[in-house]
Scaffold this motif. Structure first.
Motif, PDB file in Angstrom:
ATOM      1  N   SER B  45      26.472 -15.531   1.744  1.00 16.94           N
ATOM      2  CA  SER B  45      26.962 -16.174   0.527  1.00 16.94           C
ATOM      3  C   SER B  45      25.812 -16.383  -0.456  1.00 16.94           C
ATOM      4  O   SER B  45      24.650 -16.500  -0.059  1.00 16.94           O
ATOM      5  CB  SER B  45      27.604 -17.514   0.912  1.00 16.94           C
ATOM      6  OG  SER B  45      27.315 -18.496  -0.018  1.00 16.94           O
ATOM      7  N   LEU B  46      26.168 -16.423  -1.730  1.00 20.49           N
ATOM      8  CA  LEU B  46      25.164 -16.675  -2.772  1.00 20.49           C
ATOM      9  C   LEU B  46      25.173 -18.130  -3.214  1.00 20.49           C
ATOM     10  O   LEU B  46      24.532 -18.495  -4.197  1.00 20.49           O
ATOM     11  CB  LEU B  46      25.432 -15.774  -3.974  1.00 20.49           C
ATOM     12  CG  LEU B  46      25.057 -14.291  -3.804  1.00 20.49           C
ATOM     13  CD1 LEU B  46      25.533 -13.490  -5.011  1.00 20.49           C
ATOM     14  CD2 LEU B  46      23.549 -14.119  -3.636  1.00 20.49           C
ATOM     15  N   ALA B  47      25.929 -18.958  -2.441  1.00 17.01           N
ATOM     16  CA  ALA B  47      26.124 -20.353  -2.850  1.00 17.01           C
ATOM     17  C   ALA B  47      24.792 -21.076  -3.051  1.00 17.01           C
ATOM     18  O   ALA B  47      24.640 -21.845  -4.002  1.00 17.01           O
ATOM     19  CB  ALA B  47      26.979 -21.082  -1.818  1.00 17.01           C
ATOM     20  N   GLY B  48      23.855 -20.835  -2.146  1.00 17.27           N
ATOM     21  CA  GLY B  48      22.559 -21.511  -2.232  1.00 17.27           C
ATOM     22  C   GLY B  48      21.853 -21.174  -3.534  1.00 17.27           C
ATOM     23  O   GLY B  48      21.285 -22.049  -4.193  1.00 17.27           O
ATOM     24  N   TRP B  49      21.893 -19.902  -3.915  1.00 14.75           N
ATOM     25  CA  TRP B  49      21.228 -19.463  -5.144  1.00 14.75           C
ATOM     26  C   TRP B  49      21.942 -20.021  -6.365  1.00 14.75           C
ATOM     27  O   TRP B  49      21.307 -20.398  -7.343  1.00 14.75           O
ATOM     28  CB  TRP B  49      21.166 -17.931  -5.202  1.00 14.75           C
ATOM     29  CG  TRP B  49      20.228 -17.384  -4.170  1.00 14.75           C
ATOM     30  CD1 TRP B  49      20.521 -17.092  -2.874  1.00 14.75           C
ATOM     31  CD2 TRP B  49      18.831 -17.106  -4.334  1.00 14.75           C
ATOM     32  NE1 TRP B  49      19.402 -16.643  -2.213  1.00 14.75           N
ATOM     33  CE2 TRP B  49      18.348 -16.633  -3.085  1.00 14.75           C
ATOM     34  CE3 TRP B  49      17.935 -17.199  -5.408  1.00 14.75           C
ATOM     35  CZ2 TRP B  49      17.015 -16.261  -2.892  1.00 14.75           C
ATOM     36  CZ3 TRP B  49      16.622 -16.828  -5.212  1.00 14.75           C
ATOM     37  CH2 TRP B  49      16.172 -16.368  -3.965  1.00 14.75           C
ATOM     38  N   ARG B  50      23.283 -20.086  -6.271  1.00 14.09           N
ATOM     39  CA  ARG B  50      24.047 -20.618  -7.414  1.00 14.09           C
ATOM     40  C   ARG B  50      23.788 -22.106  -7.578  1.00 14.09           C
ATOM     41  O   ARG B  50      23.603 -22.605  -8.683  1.00 14.09           O
ATOM     42  CB  ARG B  50      25.541 -20.378  -7.182  1.00 14.09           C
ATOM     43  CG  ARG B  50      25.974 -19.040  -7.734  1.00 14.09           C
ATOM     44  CD  ARG B  50      27.480 -18.962  -7.865  1.00 14.09           C
ATOM     45  NE  ARG B  50      27.897 -17.613  -7.514  1.00 14.09           N
ATOM     46  CZ  ARG B  50      28.507 -17.295  -6.401  1.00 14.09           C
ATOM     47  NH1 ARG B  50      28.826 -18.204  -5.515  1.00 14.09           N
ATOM     48  NH2 ARG B  50      28.829 -16.039  -6.156  1.00 14.09           N
ATOM     49  N   LEU B  51      23.777 -22.816  -6.426  1.00 12.87           N
ATOM     50  CA  LEU B  51      23.622 -24.271  -6.438  1.00 12.87           C
ATOM     51  C   LEU B  51      22.342 -24.692  -7.150  1.00 12.87           C
ATOM     52  O   LEU B  51      22.329 -25.660  -7.910  1.00 12.87           O
ATOM     53  CB  LEU B  51      23.594 -24.787  -4.993  1.00 12.87           C
ATOM     54  CG  LEU B  51      23.710 -26.293  -4.814  1.00 12.87           C
ATOM     55  CD1 LEU B  51      25.102 -26.764  -5.170  1.00 12.87           C
ATOM     56  CD2 LEU B  51      23.394 -26.689  -3.371  1.00 12.87           C
ATOM     57  N   SER B  52      21.272 -23.927  -6.909  1.00 15.47           N
ATOM     58  CA  SER B  52      19.996 -24.361  -7.487  1.00 15.47           C
ATOM     59  C   SER B  52      19.639 -23.563  -8.736  1.00 15.47           C
ATOM     60  O   SER B  52      18.527 -23.678  -9.230  1.00 15.47           O
ATOM     61  CB  SER B  52      18.891 -24.227  -6.431  1.00 15.47           C
ATOM     62  OG  SER B  52      18.852 -22.909  -5.951  1.00 15.47           O
ATOM     63  N   GLY B  53      20.609 -22.769  -9.251  1.00 13.20           N
ATOM     64  CA  GLY B  53      20.352 -21.844 -10.359  1.00 13.20           C
ATOM     65  C   GLY B  53      19.476 -22.366 -11.484  1.00 13.20           C
ATOM     66  O   GLY B  53      18.335 -21.929 -11.645  1.00 13.20           O
ATOM     67  N   THR B  54      19.994 -23.327 -12.298  1.00  7.13           N
ATOM     68  CA  THR B  54      19.242 -23.818 -13.454  1.00  7.13           C
ATOM     69  C   THR B  54      17.957 -24.509 -13.010  1.00  7.13           C
ATOM     70  O   THR B  54      16.887 -24.306 -13.592  1.00  7.13           O
ATOM     71  CB  THR B  54      20.098 -24.835 -14.255  1.00  7.13           C
ATOM     72  OG1 THR B  54      21.420 -24.337 -14.296  1.00  7.13           O
ATOM     73  CG2 THR B  54      19.556 -25.045 -15.641  1.00  7.13           C
ATOM     74  N   ASP B  55      18.077 -25.341 -11.940  1.00 10.25           N
ATOM     75  CA  ASP B  55      16.893 -26.064 -11.454  1.00 10.25           C
ATOM     76  C   ASP B  55      15.815 -25.092 -11.008  1.00 10.25           C
ATOM     77  O   ASP B  55      14.622 -25.344 -11.148  1.00 10.25           O
ATOM     78  CB  ASP B  55      17.268 -26.969 -10.273  1.00 10.25           C
ATOM     79  CG  ASP B  55      18.088 -28.157 -10.730  1.00 10.25           C
ATOM     80  OD1 ASP B  55      18.213 -28.337 -11.952  1.00 10.25           O
ATOM     81  OD2 ASP B  55      18.610 -28.880  -9.867  1.00 10.25           O
ATOM     82  N   LEU B  56      16.277 -23.968 -10.463  1.00  8.63           N
ATOM     83  CA  LEU B  56      15.345 -22.958  -9.962  1.00  8.63           C
ATOM     84  C   LEU B  56      14.527 -22.378 -11.132  1.00  8.63           C
ATOM     85  O   LEU B  56      13.315 -22.245 -11.044  1.00  8.63           O
ATOM     86  CB  LEU B  56      16.144 -21.849  -9.282  1.00  8.63           C
ATOM     87  CG  LEU B  56      15.503 -21.101  -8.129  1.00  8.63           C
ATOM     88  CD1 LEU B  56      14.994 -22.050  -7.078  1.00  8.63           C
ATOM     89  CD2 LEU B  56      16.500 -20.131  -7.510  1.00  8.63           C
TER      90      LEU B  56
END
Lengths: 258, 301
Positions: B45-56
């Motif tokens: 899943s890409l959920a982890g990448w999506r969850l931290s998207g802007t913060d990342l």
């Protein structure tokens, strides 16, 4: 005159950041805007004692010693290739040894966490293993520089005189490398002693070292004497260790001359 | 033949690095894609990448600002201090000894003390007040403010000692002969520094600068203690998400950790490709901090 001023400036650059720590460690009350404390005392040290500074110091000492005990001999084997090796074998060791320098320890710890939990590796063992890996390059490159500065024929001559390879390494090469080995061990100890984030991530909160105590105190407010006392307690042993190494090397040099 | 035997003997140390650093990095990537959950079955899943998207993205910016500024200041001051020590004027033995002490101190100690120095009502504000500096605008927010001033100064403080000692270790043996030749050819002190010392020290400064950059990209505790709450640099973001009570934050933490590692490793690879001479000096730079401690330990000679 100008050289003196530059030296004073350099000393100020290195010394000023630790001044507030040193003053606060002996202050009970020091409210702004006063330049000096209104009350001197040991309140910070009492709080540090209550927080378990002694036991944490002992854990830090053991952690540093364990990291040094693993990373120094391992680093020596890699250092031999870095110092005396040639061609692709030297390049291979150099590239592999640079990996821990380039990779962030916290990222590696986050990656290993689930695997270590599944394999039921105790937090202490995991912390030591990861920190020893991150200390390895410092040992390998320091000892490698020692090998590079040592004439390889010393070992060949011992062999020609009938020594077995292992004896030649132990009796001819190792004594010549005493100083880089000692420095490598000190550097590895410092990696274990100074670590905060790996201990916290892999130690699972059970491994309370001095940096863990200091980090928890420093993230709070209104406890400056405690933070300062813990910071001094964390800073002094590495400085004493360095002093001891310098004295030891000096005595050894003198006795060699005598 | 001996080379092969030596390589064989070095296998455990190579295996330790590849097993721990290599596996750790592999697993961080797998975790970020949900393939290494703490509980339950793996599910890509890409959920982890999506969850931290802007913060990342903000974290990358914050991390790069801190690492770039710290590296530039540390290299400039490190070169200046290194030049001073090499010039062997009055007081430089003490400067060198103090630099070695600073190198041995944990960053956490530096961060704790820098906090006591630079924050509101810290020693710096008291000294500024006593010196009669105008207080109308109030003390700037150096700790936890919009610019990571305290974080950068702490990194620059400790890492400038490292750069200085690497410069001294790299140039120490040849420096006297080189400057004496330049002086005999009529070079002024300024010309000797500008045209002889600076060019000769560039590989050492560059290699140690790269080590400083990579280290500051991956350091957690300094920005955690001295930086602002938002946006966080990548290590602080990753650590917070990793220790969150919500287990679904773990892939996001791993994503932040993977980006941090990519940033550090990527910078080193780009530098190694563009500047091969710097790459060769890199290994020397790692050892030179230790070599200088060794030189210091043998100072009585």
């Amino acid at each position: 005159m100008r050289a003196r001023a530059y030296a004073a400036l350099a000393l100020a650059w290195f010394a000023v950041p630790v001044v507030p720590m040193l003053i606060w460690a002996g202050a009970d009350r020091w409210t702004a805007p006063a330049l000096l404390p209104q009350e001197l005392g040991v309140r910070g040290w009492q709080a540090a004692w209550d927080a378990g500074v002694l036991a944490a110091g002992a854990r830090s000492l053991l952690l540093g010693a364990a990291v040094a005990a693993i990373a120094t001999p391992l680093g020596a084997t890699a250092g031999r290739v870095l110092g005396w090796g040639r061609g692709w074998s030297r390049a291979l060791v150099a590239v592999v040894m640079l990996l821990p320098v380039l990779l962030p320890p916290f990222a590696v710890s986050i990656g290993l966490d689930v695997l270590l939990l599944r394999l039921q590796v105790p937090g202490l063992v995991a912390t030591i293993a990861v920190l020893a890996t991150f200390a390895l390059p410092y040992c390998a490159f320091t000892i490698g520089a020692g090998y590079a500065a040592t004439d390889r024929t010393v070992e060949d001559q011992a062999r020609a005189l009938g020594a077995r390879p292992r004896t030649a390494r132990r009796r001819a090469t190792l004594p010549a490398l005493r100083r880089p080995l000692l420095v490598a061990a000190v550097l590895a100890f410092l990696v274990g002693w100074s670590d905060y984030v790996v201990t916290l991530l892999l130690g699972g909160g059970q491994l309370v070292t001095l940096p863990v105590l200091l980090g928890s105190a420093a993230s709070g407010t209104g406890n400056e004497p405690t933070v300062a006392a813990l910071a001094v307690a964390t800073a002094v042993p590495p400085v004493l260790l360095l002093g001891a190494v310098v004295l030891l090397a000096r005595r050894r040099t003198r006795s060699a001359v005598a | 033949m001996t080379d092969h035997r030596d390589l064989l003997r070095a296998t455990p140390s190579l295996a330790a690095v590849l097993a721990i650093a290599g596996v750790g990095m592999g697993l961080v990537v797998l975790t970020s894609f949900g393939l290494m959950p703490l509980v339950g079955a793996p599910e890509a899943s890409l959920a982890g990448w999506r969850l931290s998207g802007t913060d990342l993205l903000l974290g990358v910016r914050e991390t790069l600002v801190i690492a770039t500024a710290s590296t530039v200041v540390a290299c400039a001051i490190g070169l200046a201090v290194g030049s001073l020590v090499l010039a062997a004027g009055p007081g430089v033995r003490l400067v060198r000894a103090v630099a070695v002490v600073v190198l041995a101190l944990p960053h956490l100690v530096g961060a704790a003390s820098t906090g006591l120095l630079l924050r509101d009502a810290g020693l710096a504000e008291r000294v500024a007040g006593a010196a009669g500096l105008p207080a109308s605008a109030g003390w700037p927010r150096l700790v936890g403010g919009p610019w990571p001033v305290a974080t950068v100064l702490e990194f620059a403080w400790k890492e400038s000692a490292f750069v200085a000692l690497v410069v001294v270790a790299a140039l120490g043996a040849t420096h006297v002969a080189r400057t004496e030749t330049a002086a005999a050819l009529g070079a002024t002190p300024w010309q000797r520094w500008r045209r002889v010392l600076v060019p000769a020290s560039l590989p050492a400064v560059g290699a140690s600068g790269l080590i400083v950059f990579v280290y500051t990209v991956g350091n957690y505790e300094v920005a955690w203690l001295l930086g602002r709450a938002y946006p966080e640099p990548l290590p602080v973001l990753a650590f917070r998400l990793f220790t969150s009570v919500d287990l679904t934050d773990r892939p996001a933490a791993a994503a932040a950790a993977a980006v941090t590692a990519a940033l550090a490793l990527g910078t080193a690879v780009v530098v190694a490709v563009l500047l091969p001479s710097l790459a060769r000096a890199l290994g020397h730079g790692v050892g030179a901090g230790g070599s200088d401690l060794a030189a210091r330990a043998g100072a009585a000679r």
